[in-house]
Write an enzyme that holds these catalytic residues in place. Structure first.
Site, PDB file in Angstrom:
ATOM      1  N   LYS A 173      13.672  -3.709 -13.780  1.00  0.00           N
ATOM      2  CA  LYS A 173      13.781  -3.071 -12.943  1.00  0.00           C
ATOM      3  C   LYS A 173      12.288  -2.937 -12.346  1.00  0.00           C
ATOM      4  O   LYS A 173      11.368  -2.152 -12.964  1.00  0.00           O
ATOM      5  CB  LYS A 173      14.406  -1.595 -12.865  1.00  0.00           C
ATOM      6  CG  LYS A 173      14.701  -0.995 -11.624  1.00  0.00           C
ATOM      7  CD  LYS A 173      15.528   0.174 -11.834  1.00  0.00           C
ATOM      8  CE  LYS A 173      15.932   0.988 -10.842  1.00  0.00           C
ATOM      9  NZ  LYS A 173      14.810   2.059 -10.250  1.00  0.00           N
TER      10      LYS A 173
ATOM     11  N   SER B 158      20.093   9.243 -11.884  1.00  0.00           N
ATOM     12  CA  SER B 158      18.786   8.857 -12.729  1.00  0.00           C
ATOM     13  C   SER B 158      17.943   9.847 -12.708  1.00  0.00           C
ATOM     14  O   SER B 158      17.534  10.459 -11.691  1.00  0.00           O
ATOM     15  CB  SER B 158      18.209   7.464 -12.020  1.00  0.00           C
ATOM     16  OG  SER B 158      19.265   6.488 -12.131  1.00  0.00           O
TER      17      SER B 158
ATOM     18  N   ARG C 219      24.813  -3.417  -9.543  1.00  0.00           N
ATOM     19  CA  ARG C 219      23.396  -2.904  -8.671  1.00  0.00           C
ATOM     20  C   ARG C 219      23.126  -4.207  -7.849  1.00  0.00           C
ATOM     21  O   ARG C 219      22.625  -5.220  -8.230  1.00  0.00           O
ATOM     22  CB  ARG C 219      22.579  -2.825  -9.831  1.00  0.00           C
ATOM     23  CG  ARG C 219      21.130  -2.223  -9.153  1.00  0.00           C
ATOM     24  CD  ARG C 219      20.198  -2.048 -10.330  1.00  0.00           C
ATOM     25  NE  ARG C 219      19.979  -0.878 -11.010  1.00  0.00           N
ATOM     26  CZ  ARG C 219      19.014  -0.537 -11.853  1.00  0.00           C
ATOM     27  NH1 ARG C 219      18.296  -1.371 -12.367  1.00  0.00           N
ATOM     28  NH2 ARG C 219      19.068   0.475 -12.517  1.00  0.00           N
TER      29      ARG C 219
END
Lengths: 208, 208
Positions: free
Chosen positions: B134, B105, B37
């Site tokens: 996050k 997601s 990521r």
């Protein structure tokens, strides 16, 4: 692809609902390619915008190139992708998107020399003149380096950066495949005529 | 792909020269997938980092997934790509990258319901618990919604968000394909043991 006259567009300067009329106008004026440059937009907005451009350019017989984002270019079925010195290297673009035309930006002789091993389909050379349309542009290439680059490479060269009706005749004096513009068309009220005035045959010039 | 234990990494938390040792350690501890990521990194850095991860994960028998960027996933020959609600829609990902596993997601029942027509290979569901890894994460999904989502979809579900050794047993109580973690492994001194302690069989649990 006829690279004679490429117009770069972005959502800030051309809204989604203006795309269709815009493409019709610039096609009438002699534009041959539209390039989407939308680096900072969210990807879904980029895709929506790109899909609209894809449809409009297809309807008008214009080529369609996406700047920088290979995934977006593939997703919207663009004809090509244009990458810069810091974008995905051309050989990787070829590996993941073998059907896309690939353009590569260079701003000087050294970059043009290095670009040859990358084997793009065309070189975007510039900014030829000082420009305010691209804030992170390199120092101007100038027409002397443009001439040297044209002599050095055997792929099409597209001149970009600061080109407008006052200096376009100068650029057409070199053996280029075409020019790419932003302000010269996007800032004009009459975009059809802005395109027309940039084409060499409308300026009494014979292309080299 | 064995989705049991996915570890999300980024260049801020794992440097390029740590990748090889890191992958060996988490593989020994029972991790099965690494996800990159790296949303904000320049693409050439992302590709360089992804290539290193590709090699290390292949050497260790780990799956390798790239978050968000389909072009990067293709360029580094990842096994899959994981997209969010605002990323490229799954059908477009399939169209341009038919060989990639695609994760999507969702954070609640409504998104999970809508996800079914998109047909991803697995759902990432979360954040199950509050998380600080996050910053733009949605409101916590909670284990009740996780259970409802597991009952609703017939594709593998991966639980993500705020999962660590204190609450992981709770999550393994649901019929999930696996879990994905950041801090629980990346903040641990001993990453091998951190992975080991997250696997259900090492907690005396039988997976459903």
């Amino acid at each position: 692809m006829d690279l004679t006259l490429q117009v770069l567009v972005s959502p800030e300067k051309l809204t989604l609902d203006q795309i269709s009329g815009f493409c019709a106008a610039i096609a009438r004026g002699g534009a041959t390619v539209v390039q989407l440059r939308a680096k900072t937009d969210p990807i879904r907005a980029m895709i929506r915008y790109g899909q609209e451009l894809r449809e409009a350019t297809r309807n008008e017989g214009l080529g369609f190139i996406v700047n920088d984002r290979v995934d977006v270019a593939m997703a919207v079925k663009a004809d090509g992708v244009h990458v810069g010195q810091d974008d995905m290297p051309v050989p990787l673009v070829r590996a993941i998107a073998p059907n896309l035309l690939v353009g590569l930006s260079v701003s000087n002789l050294e970059e043009a020399h290095a670009a040859r091993v990358q084997n793009p389909d065309y070189l975007g050379v510039g900014p030829i003149f000082p420009t305010f349309s691209k804030l992170d542009a390199s120092a101007p290439t100038g027409v002397d380096q443009l001439a040297q680059i044209c002599a050095m490479v055997d792929i099409p060269v597209v001149a970009i950066g600061g080109i407008g009706k006052l200096n376009v005749s100068q650029v057409w004096g070199y053996p280029i495949a075409g020019i790419a513009v932003i302000s010269a068309v996007m800032s004009a009220e009459d975009k059809e005529n802005a395109c027309r005035s940039l084409r060499p045959e409308n300026r009494g010039l014979t292309r080299r």
